[in-house]
Motif scaffolding. Structure first.
Motif: not given
Length: 473
Positions: A153-154, A156-162, A178-185, A362-372
């Motif tokens: 349920g995330l 496109e707007d939620d994910l727009s800054q990733q 999947g989603v990630s809280w980190q980018s790894c340059p 809860i899965v959705k909210d974790i993804m929103l909070t930790m990666t968006c």
């Protein structure tokens, strides 16, 4: 690429069905921070329950009383406990199942659990599991992972800054898994005191100018050798800088193995560095490599992303890891970062929602909070030094007075920002993990003079084809 992803998805299904009878290939070696010292009675797993906080806000309705998370170390757990645990609804227990990456234990345990997911009891059912870039396609190309948008349920707007590449890594046929809280340059971590002594400056901009291409990098390596130091720790330190700049995937459309010129350049450079004494002849993650990270080490620098610095590198620079991380404790503060000869990235961790979870809200909210959530991601950077997966947050910090104490107050986000914007995965393939492991192992014998270069390549092909007979030279 689409053809290979579909093929790998079919392969994954077969692998999971046969998981009880066949072992998977060895996983990419990554330092694990002694997470297996605390063992649970289930799956030799670390037990880190996070559901007993006194103050909580409800993340959403939930059907299950156990939120089960599979991972391989405490990196995500540390961040989860810091920025999300207080949101777990009352009565829900978080069960961390942590198995090490080494010898493929994590993937094997995860495969077995996912195979049993449909018949598992509620407390044994996986809700979230983590994956790495090198084997992401093994999981995201199957029905074991939920679509982040359609199923979880995330928006496109939620994910727009990733960062786009972090989404591309875990997208198959238009489905984001999947989603990630980190980018790894990656950047080049170097010792300030050694830079001053040999190069006359420790200023990141000036050091960058001295190593801004491989010819200049070689010249500095010679100076370090003349001063009794090593430019790099060993054979694999800059492998991913070359590998991430490949133009061609390891496998073409005819399932033929392709060796890009960047890979050939890594082999040539590493042999030269070994023969000339520019590296310390160590393998990645070895005791010989980590020992040189100490205050009195002779290695000038290490390539790595922010997670490497925080989770794998920093403790080895300290005289006493149990004492506060501050100036005066070993080499803390005696390091800086510059981009290096080429922009590149290394790894990353993605959060996947497991099909069959009974805690979808809860899965959705974790993804929103930790990666968006921008505020959360800024906090993670401030505390852990991560380059987090939010363009606006990282741009803001890069242009601020942010400084990381371990790097003597340097703003390394500014250094990494350019590389992050350039990352792409156009040359990625489902076979990257196998190719990396087999190549590094085969070439080590060549670098050490045990075999000729041709023999090393022959050994590489033999190992790869033995694991993937569907491929050809």
């Amino acid at each position: 690429m689409k053809k290979m992803k579909k093929a790998l998805a079919m392969l994954m299904v077969l692998t999971m069905v046969c998981a009880m009878f066949a072992a998977c290939g060895k996983n990419d070696q990554k330092a694990n921070k002694d997470q297996t010292n605390k063992e649970n009675t289930k799956d030799n797993s670390t037990d880190g329950k996070s559901g007993d906080n006194k103050e909580k806000t409800t993340a959403g309705s939930t059907g299950g009383k156990t939120l089960r998370i599979y991972c391989w170390n405490t990196e995500f757990q540390d961040r989860f406990n810091e920025y999300y645990a207080s949101k777990i609804p009352s009565g829900v227990t978080v069960d961390w199942v942590i198995n090490p990456n080494e010898d493929n234990v994590y993937q094997t345990k995860l495969d077995e659990a996912l195979q049993k997911q449909a018949s598992a009891s509620p407390e044994d059912r996986i809700d979230l599991f983590l994956i790495e870039a090198d084997y992401a396609l093994k999981y995201v190309g199957t029905d074991y992972t939920l679509d982040v948008v359609k199923d979880i349920g995330l928006t496109e707007d939620d994910l727009s800054q990733q960062y786009q590449y972090t989404k591309d890594v875990v997208t198959v046929d238009g489905s984001l898994k999947g989603v990630s809280w980190q980018s790894c340059p990656m950047g080049f971590l170097y010792r300030r005191s050694m830079a001053k002594a040999v190069l006359g400056t420790d200023d990141p901009d000036q050091v960058q100018e001295m190593i801004s291409d491989w010819t200049k990098f070689d010249a500095v390596a010679a100076k370090m050798k003349d001063a009794g130091n090593f430019m790099l720790s060993g054979y694999d330190d800059d492998y991913r800088v070359f590998a991430n700049n490949k133009k061609l995937p390891w496998i073409d459309d005819n399932n033929k193995i392709v060796v890009d010129d960047e890979i050939k350049q890594w082999v040539s450079q590493t042999k030269t560095y070994t023969d000339k004494g520019y590296n310390n002849k160590a393998s990645l993650w070895s005791a010989e490599s980590t020992a040189q990270m100490a205050k009195d080490g002779k290695v000038f620098g290490y390539f790595g992303p922010a997670w490497f610095m925080d989770f794998c590198f920093m403790d080895y620079t300290l005289d006493d890891p149990n004492q506060p991380k501050e100036i005066g404790n070993g080499g803390y503060g005696d390091w800086a970062m510059c981009k290096g000869p080429q922009g590149s990235y290394w790894g990353g961790t993605w959060i996947c929602g497991a099909a069959g979870t009974d805690n979808i809200d809860i899965v959705k909210d974790i993804m929103l909070t930790m990666t968006c959530n921008k505020d959360t991601l800024v906090k993670i950077t401030n505390k852990f030094g991560d380059f987090t997966n939010n363009v606006a947050a990282m741009t803001e910090l890069a242009n601020s007075d942010f400084g990381y104490p371990f790097l003597g107050g340097q703003n390394h986000i500014k250094v990494l920002l350019e590389s992050a914007q350039d990352i792409h995965i156009s040359a990625a393939s489902p076979f990257d993990q196998t190719m990396t492991e087999k190549l590094q192992l085969a070439m080590k014998d060549y670098f050490e003079g045990v075999v000729t270069e041709q023999q090393a390549w022959d050994n590489f092909y033999t190992e790869v084809l033995g694991k993937h007979p569907e491929l050809s030279k």
